[in-house]
Design a protein around this motif. Structure first.
Motif, mmCIF file in Angstrom:
data_model
loop_
_atom_site.group_PDB
_atom_site.id
_atom_site.type_symbol
_atom_site.label_atom_id
_atom_site.label_comp_id
_atom_site.label_asym_id
_atom_site.label_seq_id
_atom_site.Cartn_x
_atom_site.Cartn_y
_atom_site.Cartn_z
ATOM 1 N N ARG A 239 8.944 1.198 -8.966
ATOM 2 C CA ARG A 239 8.206 0.023 -9.422
ATOM 3 C C ARG A 239 6.861 0.465 -9.996
ATOM 4 N N LEU A 240 6.527 -0.126 -11.138
ATOM 5 C CA LEU A 240 5.192 0.061 -11.711
ATOM 6 C C LEU A 240 4.309 -0.959 -10.998
ATOM 7 N N ALA A 241 3.707 -0.515 -9.899
ATOM 8 C CA ALA A 241 3.044 -1.456 -8.998
ATOM 9 C C ALA A 241 1.687 -1.907 -9.509
ATOM 10 N N GLY A 242 1.078 -1.095 -10.373
ATOM 11 C CA GLY A 242 -0.216 -1.489 -10.931
ATOM 12 C C GLY A 242 -0.516 -0.646 -12.143
ATOM 13 N N VAL A 243 -1.114 -1.248 -13.147
ATOM 14 C CA VAL A 243 -1.515 -0.489 -14.330
ATOM 15 C C VAL A 243 -2.794 -1.130 -14.861
ATOM 16 N N ALA A 244 -3.743 -0.310 -15.284
ATOM 17 C CA ALA A 244 -5.017 -0.849 -15.762
ATOM 18 C C ALA A 244 -5.663 0.107 -16.761
ATOM 19 N N VAL A 245 -6.360 -0.477 -17.707
ATOM 20 C CA VAL A 245 -7.076 0.278 -18.739
ATOM 21 C C VAL A 245 -8.560 -0.066 -18.635
ATOM 22 N N ARG A 265 -12.808 5.830 -13.000
ATOM 23 C CA ARG A 265 -12.924 5.152 -11.700
ATOM 24 C C ARG A 265 -12.431 3.713 -11.795
ATOM 25 N N ALA A 266 -12.917 2.989 -12.804
ATOM 26 C CA ALA A 266 -12.585 1.567 -12.921
ATOM 27 C C ALA A 266 -11.075 1.379 -13.085
ATOM 28 N N SER A 267 -10.461 2.156 -13.971
ATOM 29 C CA SER A 267 -9.028 1.925 -14.203
ATOM 30 C C SER A 267 -8.216 2.253 -12.956
ATOM 31 N N ALA A 268 -8.607 3.306 -12.229
ATOM 32 C CA ALA A 268 -7.859 3.659 -11.011
ATOM 33 C C ALA A 268 -8.022 2.585 -9.942
ATOM 34 N N HIS A 269 -9.243 2.103 -9.780
ATOM 35 C CA HIS A 269 -9.461 1.126 -8.709
ATOM 36 C C HIS A 269 -8.788 -0.201 -9.008
ATOM 37 N N ILE A 270 -8.806 -0.598 -10.285
ATOM 38 C CA ILE A 270 -8.141 -1.855 -10.640
ATOM 39 C C ILE A 270 -6.623 -1.712 -10.484
ATOM 40 N N ALA A 271 -6.084 -0.581 -10.948
ATOM 41 C CA ALA A 271 -4.632 -0.383 -10.836
ATOM 42 C C ALA A 271 -4.194 -0.346 -9.372
ATOM 43 N N LEU A 272 -4.958 0.362 -8.521
ATOM 44 C CA LEU A 272 -4.614 0.417 -7.094
ATOM 45 C C LEU A 272 -4.756 -0.966 -6.452
ATOM 46 N N GLY A 273 -5.778 -1.709 -6.883
ATOM 47 C CA GLY A 273 -5.967 -3.067 -6.353
ATOM 48 C C GLY A 273 -4.770 -3.950 -6.691
ATOM 49 N N ARG A 274 -4.301 -3.837 -7.920
ATOM 50 C CA ARG A 274 -3.138 -4.637 -8.322
ATOM 51 C C ARG A 274 -1.894 -4.237 -7.535
ATOM 52 N N ALA A 275 -1.850 -2.968 -7.127
ATOM 53 C CA ALA A 275 -0.696 -2.483 -6.354
ATOM 54 C C ALA A 275 -0.875 -2.744 -4.856
ATOM 55 N N HIS A 276 -2.022 -3.299 -4.449
ATOM 56 C CA HIS A 276 -2.341 -3.513 -3.035
ATOM 57 C C HIS A 276 -2.246 -2.210 -2.252
ATOM 58 N N LEU A 277 -2.770 -1.157 -2.858
ATOM 59 C CA LEU A 277 -2.758 0.146 -2.205
ATOM 60 C C LEU A 277 -4.161 0.731 -2.191
ATOM 61 N N GLY A 278 -4.416 1.593 -1.230
ATOM 62 C CA GLY A 278 -5.706 2.271 -1.146
ATOM 63 C C GLY A 278 -5.611 3.675 -1.706
ATOM 64 N N LEU A 279 -6.783 4.268 -1.968
ATOM 65 C CA LEU A 279 -6.841 5.628 -2.500
ATOM 66 C C LEU A 279 -5.997 6.598 -1.676
ATOM 67 N N SER A 280 -6.088 6.468 -0.350
ATOM 68 C CA SER A 280 -5.476 7.475 0.522
ATOM 69 C C SER A 280 -3.960 7.350 0.572
ATOM 70 N N GLU A 281 -3.418 6.275 0.006
ATOM 71 C CA GLU A 281 -1.955 6.119 0.073
ATOM 72 C C GLU A 281 -1.219 6.846 -1.047
ATOM 73 N N VAL A 282 -1.973 7.344 -2.035
ATOM 74 C CA VAL A 282 -1.328 8.057 -3.141
ATOM 75 C C VAL A 282 -1.001 9.483 -2.701
#
Lengths: 395, 130
Positions: A239-245, A265-282
């Motif tokens: 699943r493409l759980a989050g994507v952001a530009v 930073r912004a694109s990663a944080h927005i994409a992870l937010g959309r995926a409901h995941l935190g940095l440490s889960e990648v």
């Protein structure tokens, strides 16, 4: 957002494909991706997004949407060329995902393709420099490599590193590429070779600079309904759980802190937010890593390491397949090869191999969550994709 | 050729003319178009001193098309006294003379030769301060 799945993926080897055109490469990537997805008929494709950065300059072809749609057997399909320099691939994926989320297409194809070897190095350098600010930077003879080089020297000055502190990045990339039959440079390098390599744009040497080469990669994105319909019962779905530009000023001088890749930073944080995941889960990453400094700054901008710390962690093994933040498991830009606007698509092809557990010797153990980030210019455009592996029966 | 394109840049290229924010006093270079919410009087032209210090630099050995005749050349980011950070070539110095933090000053030199029927593009470079 409706759930979106990546149901097919394929890429050509990255190489100096002197015998093959842009369309030849695109055709191979697309046919291979569809061959691996036999239950999907091409008539269901509702949109084609072509990711390409340099085609008008180096492949002497415009209107790549329609041109490649016709060339690969998707004539008549709405087709678009997406150009955001090195971030073209990630932005094209974001556009394809939006088309599906909006209900405009059930299936959207992303086709990253780049043909650069019809030209000599100077023409390629000039084409890549189009990603910089033409009046503030490119007219002064600044190349993209020179911009990264100046950031690397400033970083060394600010945090007290010698140039060889960046060697772990290309060493890891080459070690992984040696096991990837699709990579451009399938051989390992050593810290000693890094120290002795000739300069390209000081302090960046030849072993810390990617080579731009030819290649094409294809992803098939689909709505959840189509994904479940075409998947075999035991398939693992991705699943493409989050994507952001996100974007920043092209000119380094117009940024408050040039060593801070704010768009990354912004694109990663927005994409992870959309995926409901935190940095440490990648668990596994693909980054824009034409030079070690680029990967280091991206890891720090996203928040994986404190400012000034990434090279230290890389030296301790953090970026190897068994480390905390594995990158370049297929060789990265440095050793798999830098495919310019197609790189963001190659990144996701590799992460699918990781999530499906078929990455062989470079497999990150039990990878279920992956992050791809590609940068246009020096982090001027950043596109981040977050991928999650799901077992069909769990859903 | 692009004669008009280079002519439009003349104030920035020849005089190092930037912009000062009338309200805050902030200085920026090169000049930018008005952003959303700004009025024609928001920024005023200001000629910069051309003095600054080297923020970072690189010596290029793989020049882009159009710059091959320079051979090996140095580029830098210069922090001007007035605040802006400017990209430019460094000139009148050897690679071993360069160091982050060294004082530099602006000089006018040829930036590019656009070919037989083209224009000679002049503009700012920086050299170690005399």
């Amino acid at each position: 957002m409706n759930n979106i799945y990546i149901i097919g993926a394929a890429a050509t080897p990255v190489a100096e494909h002197y015998g093959r055109s842009l369309a030849d490469l695109a055709s191979e990537a697309l046919r291979t991706a569809f061959a691996a997805t036999p239950a999907l008929v091409a008539s269901r494709v509702g949109a084609l997004y072509v990711a390409n950065a340099l085609g008008d300059r180096l492949a002497a072809q415009g209107q790549l949407g329609a041109y490649l749609a016709a060339a690969v057997g998707l004539r008549g399909v709405p087709a678009f060329r997406v150009e955001a320099a090195g971030a073209s691939g990630g932005v094209a994926i974001q556009q394809a995902a939006q088309a599906i989320a909006a209900g405009a297409a059930e299936v959207a194809v992303v086709l990253g393709a780049e043909k650069v070897t019809d030209h000599l190095d100077a023409a390629v350098e000039a084409a890549l420099a189009l990603a910089a600010d033409a009046e503030a930077e490119a007219i002064h003879g600044l190349t993209l490599t020179a911009q990264w080089a100046m950031l690397m020297r400033r970083y060394m000055h600010q945090y007290g590193y010698p140039a060889e502190a960046f060697a772990p990045f290309p060493i890891n990339a080459h070690a992984n590429a040696a096991k990837n039959p699709q990579a451009l440079y399938r051989f390992p390098i050593s810290a000693d070779k890094y120290r002795k390599a000739g300069m390209v744009a000081s302090p960046l040497n030849m072993l810390d600079c990617s080579s731009v080469a030819d290649g094409a990669a294809c992803l098939i994105l689909a709505s959840e309904r189509v994904a479940r319909e075409v998947a075999a019962a035991r398939d693992l779905l991705v699943r493409l759980a989050g994507v952001a530009v996100a974007t920043d000023a092209p000119a380094l001088g117009l940024r408050a802190d040039p060593l801070d890749l704010a768009a990354a930073r912004a694109s990663a944080h927005i994409a992870l937010g959309r995926a409901h995941l935190g940095l440490s889960e990648v668990q596994v990453f693909e980054l824009s890593d034409p030079h070690g400094i680029a990967a280091a700054l991206a890891l720090e901008a996203m928040g994986y390491y404190a400012r000034g710390e990434a090279p230290r962690h890389a030296a301790d093994g953090a970026i190897a397949p068994t480390g905390r933040t594995p990158i370049a498991s297929a060789g990265g830009y440095k050793a798999r090869g830098d495919v310019a606007g197609a790189s963001g698509v190659y990144q996701v092809v590799e992460l699918l191999r990781q999530l499906r557990g078929v990455a062989g010797a470079s497999q990150v153990p039990d990878a279920r969550v992956a992050l791809a980030q590609c940068l246009g210019g020096v982090g001027t455009t950043a596109a981040t994709c977050v991928l999650v592996a799901e077992h069909e029966r769990q859903a | 050729m692009e004669i008009a394109r280079h002519w439009r840049q003349r104030a920035a290229r020849y005089r190092l003319e930037g912009q000062r924010h009338r309200a805050s006093g902030a200085v920026r270079f090169p000049p930018q178009p008005l952003a959303l919410g700004e009025e024609p009087g928001t920024w005023e032209p200001v000629v910069l001193s051309g003095r600054g210090e080297l923020y970072s630099f690189s010596v290029l050995r793989q020049p882009p098309a159009g710059y091959e005749s320079l051979g090996v050349y140095a580029v830098g980011l210069v922090r001007l006294e007035e605040g802006p950070l400017v990209s430019a070539q460094l000139t009148d110095c050897a690679e071993q003379d360069l160091a982050i933090g060294m004082p530099v000053e602006m000089v006018t030199r040829r930036l590019a030769d656009t070919g037989e029927d083209g224009v000679l593009v002049y503009g700012y470079k920086f050299r170690p301060r005399l």
